[in-house]
Enzyme design. Structure first.
Site, PDB file in Angstrom:
ATOM      1  N   ASN A  35     121.678   9.640 109.999  1.00 60.15           N
ATOM      2  CA  ASN A  35     121.832  10.899 109.255  1.00 60.15           C
ATOM      3  C   ASN A  35     123.199  10.921 108.587  1.00 60.15           C
ATOM      4  O   ASN A  35     124.006  10.013 108.787  1.00 60.15           O
ATOM      5  CB  ASN A  35     121.614  12.108 110.171  1.00 60.15           C
ATOM      6  CG  ASN A  35     122.648  12.185 111.279  1.00 60.15           C
ATOM      7  OD1 ASN A  35     123.827  12.400 111.022  1.00 60.15           O
ATOM      8  ND2 ASN A  35     122.207  11.972 112.514  1.00 60.15           N
ATOM      9  N   LYS A  62     112.505  -8.695 113.121  1.00 55.92           N
ATOM     10  CA  LYS A  62     112.595  -7.952 111.866  1.00 55.92           C
ATOM     11  C   LYS A  62     111.170  -7.719 111.328  1.00 55.92           C
ATOM     12  O   LYS A  62     110.374  -8.662 111.279  1.00 55.92           O
ATOM     13  CB  LYS A  62     113.427  -8.750 110.861  1.00 55.92           C
ATOM     14  CG  LYS A  62     113.595  -8.039 109.557  1.00 55.92           C
ATOM     15  CD  LYS A  62     114.489  -8.813 108.603  1.00 55.92           C
ATOM     16  CE  LYS A  62     114.401  -8.205 107.232  1.00 55.92           C
ATOM     17  NZ  LYS A  62     113.995  -9.135 106.203  1.00 55.92           N
ATOM     18  N   PHE A 111     126.786  22.603 118.628  1.00 59.87           N
ATOM     19  CA  PHE A 111     126.657  22.938 117.221  1.00 59.87           C
ATOM     20  C   PHE A 111     125.189  23.228 116.929  1.00 59.87           C
ATOM     21  O   PHE A 111     124.304  22.727 117.614  1.00 59.87           O
ATOM     22  CB  PHE A 111     127.143  21.771 116.337  1.00 59.87           C
ATOM     23  CG  PHE A 111     128.617  21.826 116.077  1.00 59.87           C
ATOM     24  CD1 PHE A 111     129.519  21.618 117.107  1.00 59.87           C
ATOM     25  CD2 PHE A 111     129.100  22.096 114.801  1.00 59.87           C
ATOM     26  CE1 PHE A 111     130.880  21.684 116.882  1.00 59.87           C
ATOM     27  CE2 PHE A 111     130.467  22.153 114.557  1.00 59.87           C
ATOM     28  CZ  PHE A 111     131.365  21.950 115.595  1.00 59.87           C
ATOM     29  N   ASP A 137     117.175  13.399 117.042  1.00 58.43           N
ATOM     30  CA  ASP A 137     116.242  14.010 117.995  1.00 58.43           C
ATOM     31  C   ASP A 137     115.120  13.044 118.362  1.00 58.43           C
ATOM     32  O   ASP A 137     114.442  13.222 119.365  1.00 58.43           O
ATOM     33  CB  ASP A 137     115.644  15.284 117.387  1.00 58.43           C
ATOM     34  CG  ASP A 137     116.681  16.396 117.302  1.00 58.43           C
ATOM     35  OD1 ASP A 137     117.485  16.513 118.254  1.00 58.43           O
ATOM     36  OD2 ASP A 137     116.718  17.113 116.283  1.00 58.43           O
TER      37      ASP A 137
HETATM   38  N1  CTP Z   1     122.211  17.618 120.546  1.00 61.43           N
HETATM   39  C1  CTP Z   1     122.278  16.791 121.675  1.00 61.43           C
HETATM   40  N2  CTP Z   1     121.331  15.846 121.886  1.00 61.43           N
HETATM   41  C2  CTP Z   1     120.291  15.716 121.034  1.00 61.43           C
HETATM   42  C3  CTP Z   1     120.199  16.565 119.905  1.00 61.43           C
HETATM   43  C4  CTP Z   1     121.175  17.499 119.697  1.00 61.43           C
HETATM   44  O1  CTP Z   1     123.209  16.921 122.456  1.00 61.43           O
HETATM   45  N3  CTP Z   1     119.385  14.796 121.266  1.00 61.43           N
HETATM   46  C5  CTP Z   1     123.244  18.623 120.380  1.00 61.43           C
HETATM   47  C6  CTP Z   1     124.035  18.489 119.127  1.00 61.43           C
HETATM   48  O2  CTP Z   1     125.190  17.712 119.316  1.00 61.43           O
HETATM   49  C7  CTP Z   1     124.394  19.927 118.821  1.00 61.43           C
HETATM   50  C8  CTP Z   1     123.266  20.729 119.387  1.00 61.43           C
HETATM   51  O3  CTP Z   1     122.610  19.842 120.287  1.00 61.43           O
HETATM   52  O4  CTP Z   1     125.562  20.310 119.503  1.00 61.43           O
HETATM   53  C9  CTP Z   1     122.261  21.305 118.413  1.00 61.43           C
HETATM   54  O5  CTP Z   1     121.608  20.367 117.646  1.00 61.43           O
HETATM   55  P1  CTP Z   1     120.640  20.767 116.386  1.00 61.43           P
HETATM   56  O6  CTP Z   1     120.231  19.509 115.713  1.00 61.43           O
HETATM   57  O7  CTP Z   1     121.224  21.836 115.590  1.00 61.43           O
HETATM   58  O8  CTP Z   1     119.407  21.445 117.024  1.00 61.43           O
HETATM   59  P2  CTP Z   1     118.404  20.960 118.123  1.00 61.43           P
HETATM   60  O9  CTP Z   1     118.940  21.355 119.438  1.00 61.43           O
HETATM   61  O10 CTP Z   1     118.128  19.505 117.923  1.00 61.43           O
HETATM   62  O11 CTP Z   1     117.137  21.836 117.861  1.00 61.43           O
HETATM   63  P3  CTP Z   1     116.181  21.931 116.552  1.00 61.43           P
HETATM   64  O12 CTP Z   1     116.119  20.579 115.977  1.00 61.43           O
HETATM   65  O13 CTP Z   1     114.932  22.443 117.129  1.00 61.43           O
HETATM   66  O14 CTP Z   1     116.858  22.931 115.660  1.00 61.43           O
END
Ligand code: CTP
Length: 401
Positions: A206, A284, A323, A275
């Protein structure tokens, strides 16, 4: 030990700055001297160079001086800027934001605390223009080491003589101590994206640059905290004075964070953790078909895991900050995320804006805590980081241990 930037301007007291530099070194500090052109009429740069064992910065435009934009570099590296002696001219430039040489540019570029030790003729010292300039500087948080009284080099008797080196060094050390509001605190900050491998050469990533996490880490370190940064693959340089652990994927980041979580006062999850991650092919993937389907699996939610650990009593007293990158209903979703992940503070940013958030140097966020919300309008990430760390300090102060 922290670096002190020592600005020397053109007054007869310039020779005393040599003693000041030695005093700061004795207290364990590195000293980098910046001399104005006028200062060099009073003392030679070689004297300072021999004592500090660092090149003396004398010219903003000298070849090499800007190789790594030196005044910006020193501006970030310095724990404090001291100007001793500070002439009326120098104080005037500082008060009015004039940046026509290295030292005056450094003053504008640094966010470190600033101490000035003025020295000038008594009538100059008493002049309304100088008084007002000092007032402006004081209001801005600049600490002034008052000049002493006595025989001045110009033959006058009165106030204006540079304070004694011992008094100047003591003021610097005291300012540094006061600036250390997070001394003894331990921070763990994650930053940047994670890259999830598809095969040995490809990945899903990302656009997170790591700047926001790095700015928070830098701010906490500047306030005296012991900071560890766990960073995903980023290209921006990490801040000085922090321990850096580099990781690649979400699982590796989870392991690095969990291994270091115990005993932290604050954990800030500023990283944009993926996520989902693909099933990694060992070879590959060749382009043999018209379409290719990637199967993605959920990654562990690190922040949620930390919230759980704490709820179950394994991270007692650790403040958790997350965040929330949202594209709509920013505050409502952040509130929900804070409850669900059982954390103290969620920094919510609207990533649908193109002027803030991902991959740019500015951000605009809302801080969502149990006791309410606070908006930090569009500002450079460094400034946003200051607001976030201020809020963290307040939460640390009111936290039940
Ligand atoms: N985060 C984490 N581990 C993950 C995903 C996210 O620790 N696998 C943490 C990020 O570092 C951030 C927070 O969770 O502090 C929120 O991440 P965000 O992407 O905004 O939301 P999600 O919790 O992933 O939820 P959604 O995608 O449903 O909005």
């Amino acid at each position: 030990m922290p670096t002190i930037a020592l600005g020397v301007t053109g007054g007869i007291g310039a020779y005393k700055a040599v003693e000041v530099a030695r005093g700061l070194q004795k207290a364990g500090h590195e000293v980098v001297v910046v001399m104005t052109e006028a200062a060099r009429h009073f003392v030679g740069p070689l004297t300072f160079e021999a004592i500090t064992r660092h090149p003396v910065i004398t010219d903003q435009f000298a070849p090499g001086a800007n190789a790594d934009i030196a005044h910006i570099q020193l501006a970030t590296d310095a724990a404090l800027l001291l100007v001793a002696p500070a002439t009326a001219n120098c104080l005037g430039k500082m008060a009015h934001g004039i940046a026509d040489d290295f030292l005056s540019s450094l003053y504008l570029a640094t966010r470190a605390p600033v101490v000035v030790a003025p020295a000038m003729n008594t009538f100059m010292w008493e002049h309304d223009a100088v008084r007002r300039n000092l007032e402006v500087l004081r209001e801005r948080g600049v600490r002034v080491v008052e000049p002493g009284e006595g025989f001045l080099a110009c033959g006058w008797m009165g106030k204006g003589r540079l304070a004694e080196p011992d008094a100047i060094v003591a003021a610097v050390l005291d300012t540094l101590r006061k600036g250390a509001s997070l001394a003894g605190r331990r921070f763990l900050v994650t930053a940047g994206p994670t890259f999830e491998d598809i095969d040995p050469v490809r990945y899903v990533g990302n656009r997170s640059s790591g700047r926001m996490g790095f700015a928070i880490a830098e701010e906490a370190a500047a306030r005296g905290a012991e900071v560890t940064v766990v960073a995903g693959p980023v290209s921006v340089a990490p801040p000085p004075g922090v321990a850096l652990v580099r990781v690649r994927g979400a699982v590796e980041m989870r392991d690095a964070v969990m291994a270091r979580a115990k005993g932290q006062d604050v954990i800030v999850m500023a990283a944009a953790v993926a996520d989902y991650r693909p099933e990694r092919a060992t070879e590959k993937i060749a382009k043999e078909t018209q379409t290719l389907t990637l199967v993605l699996h959920r990654t562990p939610d690190i922040l949620e895991g930390l919230g759980r650990e704490r709820a179950e009593g394994r991270l007692p007293g650790t403040l958790l900050v997350g965040f929330a990158a949202e594209t709509s209903e920013v505050v409502a979703r952040a509130r929900e995320k804070r409850r669900r992940k059982q954390v103290d503070l969620v920094v919510a940013n609207d990533v649908s804006r193109s002027d803030a958030g991902f991959d740019v140097d500015a951000n605009a966020v809302v801080l969502v805590a149990e006791d309410g919300e606070q908006e930090l309008g569009l500002a450079p990430k460094r400034e946003i980081a200051r607001g976030i760390v201020d809020r963290i300090e307040r939460l640390l102060g009111t936290r039940k241990e």
